[in-house]
Scaffold this motif. Structure first.
Motif, mmCIF file in Angstrom:
data_model
loop_
_atom_site.group_PDB
_atom_site.id
_atom_site.type_symbol
_atom_site.label_atom_id
_atom_site.label_comp_id
_atom_site.label_asym_id
_atom_site.label_seq_id
_atom_site.Cartn_x
_atom_site.Cartn_y
_atom_site.Cartn_z
ATOM 1 N N VAL A 179 0.853 -1.195 0.000
ATOM 2 C CA VAL A 179 0.000 0.000 0.000
ATOM 3 C C VAL A 179 0.887 1.244 0.000
ATOM 4 C CG1 VAL A 179 -1.761 1.317 1.240
ATOM 5 C CG2 VAL A 179 -1.853 -1.191 1.209
ATOM 6 N N ARG A 193 -4.437 9.703 0.345
ATOM 7 C CA ARG A 193 -4.817 8.636 -0.577
ATOM 8 C C ARG A 193 -4.015 7.369 -0.279
ATOM 9 N NH1 ARG A 193 -4.362 11.143 -4.942
ATOM 10 N NH2 ARG A 193 -6.567 11.412 -5.460
ATOM 11 N N ALA A 194 -4.718 6.235 -0.288
ATOM 12 C CA ALA A 194 -4.075 4.928 -0.152
ATOM 13 C C ALA A 194 -4.306 4.151 -1.439
ATOM 14 C CB ALA A 194 -4.648 4.159 1.040
ATOM 15 N N SER A 195 -3.232 3.592 -2.013
ATOM 16 C CA SER A 195 -3.336 2.869 -3.284
ATOM 17 C C SER A 195 -2.688 1.497 -3.165
ATOM 18 C CB SER A 195 -2.654 3.652 -4.409
ATOM 19 O OG SER A 195 -3.210 4.952 -4.549
ATOM 20 N N THR A 251 -0.168 8.597 -0.287
ATOM 21 C CA THR A 251 0.240 9.859 -0.894
ATOM 22 C C THR A 251 -0.726 10.962 -0.464
ATOM 23 O OG1 THR A 251 -1.051 9.348 -2.888
ATOM 24 C CG2 THR A 251 1.293 8.773 -2.917
ATOM 25 N N SER A 298 -7.776 2.374 -5.144
ATOM 26 C CA SER A 298 -7.368 3.427 -4.212
ATOM 27 C C SER A 298 -8.572 3.943 -3.443
ATOM 28 C CB SER A 298 -6.676 4.575 -4.950
ATOM 29 O OG SER A 298 -7.583 5.209 -5.837
ATOM 30 N N THR A 356 -9.556 7.456 -0.460
ATOM 31 C CA THR A 356 -9.067 8.667 0.210
ATOM 32 C C THR A 356 -9.733 8.842 1.559
ATOM 33 O OG1 THR A 356 -10.727 10.023 -0.927
ATOM 34 C CG2 THR A 356 -8.541 9.858 -1.946
#
Length: 300
Positions: free
Chosen positions: A196, A237-239, A199, A244, A246
């Protein structure tokens, strides 16, 4: 009506036939003296050959729990064998094969064994929830055999924040509760071992650029997020691969800057600079500001 142990007269010059109840023994004149022993053995052999095979054991080559993807059918069907006391694999034996744990499905479970080979249990689709799945094979009163498969999460299909939402903190600081993002497969199971990347989506804060690996529950924690220094919407944000999500937060402030522009319209860049300064001041002031006495009136 010959019985073992009783002499039997040979009829005719060449041979005669003796019916033993389940087969016919042909005896020549020269074999008259050995008829008793031969016929007795014939009765015993005939009795054994017509007895139905009796199951003595049921087993499966799968001796340990294997892993497979939850919610999906197994690529290869597990098998089992039913043998008699001599170790011969028996066919045509009635069996009961049923799912007993995990909530999966087995629509084509066999009701009889295959002759001379292991019997497949059918198309086994594991339950959608990750965990232990079991199928039980029962043959009469013999000890049942349990075949188990560990259903594991599939590849990442979605990601969602499960902790840290609707928080506020001082500008430039971390939230009281660190945000936690969970990576999930198509059935909602947490995916362990997924990478993960966190950003900044909005607000000008900072966060570590080092990816976080999800734990056994599919969770990744963003412990390094610091909010931006201005009182503007904050977003992280997590991807994980192509998916993803937010999470939003706000900068804590008790000060509201009312910015107004008068006169001719100023250049957009200048207006943006004033607006940025105002929200920076708003984010910096977190409490009451000491009053300032102005001795000489100022004409604004």
């Amino acid at each position: 009506d010959w019985l073992p142990g009783k002499d039997f007269p040979i009829l005719g010059d060449l041979k005669t036939h003796v019916y033993l109840g389940c087969c016919t023994v042909t005896v020549t004149r020269s074999a008259r003296l050995t008829l008793v022993a031969f016929a007795s053995a014939g009765v015993a052999a005939c009795s054994e050959s017509t007895s139905p095979p009796k199951p003595a054991s049921v087993s499966s080559p799968v001796s340990t729990t294997v892993d497979a993807t939850a919610g999906l059918p197994l690529a290869t069907s597990p098998t089992f064998v039913v043998k008699d006391a001599g170790g011969t694999t028996l066919g045509g034996i009635s069996v009961t094969v049923a799912v007993t744990a995990g909530g999966g499905t087995l629509p084509d479970a066999p009701t009889k064994t295959v002759a001379g080979a292991p019997t497949p249990i059918g198309t086994w689709t594991l339950g959608k929830t990750a965990g232990l799945n079991s199928v039980t094979v029962t043959v009469g009163s013999l000890p049942a055999v349990v075949i188990s498969v560990n259903g594991k999460a599939g590849p990442p299909a979605s990601i969602a924040f499960i902790a840290g939402a609707t928080q506020h903190a001082l500008a430039g600081t971390a939230l009281q509760t660190a945000p936690i993002a969970q990576v999930r497969d198509q059935f909602g199971n947490g995916v362990p071992g997924a990478s993960v990347l966190f950003t900044i989506a909005d607000g000008g804060g900072t966060v570590s650029a080092v990816p976080v690996t999800t734990d056994g529950a599919g969770n990744a924690t963003a412990t390094s997020w610091l909010l931006g220094k201005s009182a503007v919407p904050q977003s992280l944000r997590a991807s994980a691969g192509s998916v993803s999500a937010t999470l939003d937060a706000t900068v804590q402030s008790d000060y509201n800057v009312d910015l107004r522009f008068f006169g001719p319209p100023m250049p957009a860049a200048a207006a943006a600079a004033f607006t940025a300064a105002a929200v920076r001041i708003e984010g910096t002031v977190i409490g009451d500001v000491q009053d300032i006495n102005v001795g000489t009136p100022v004409d604004l």
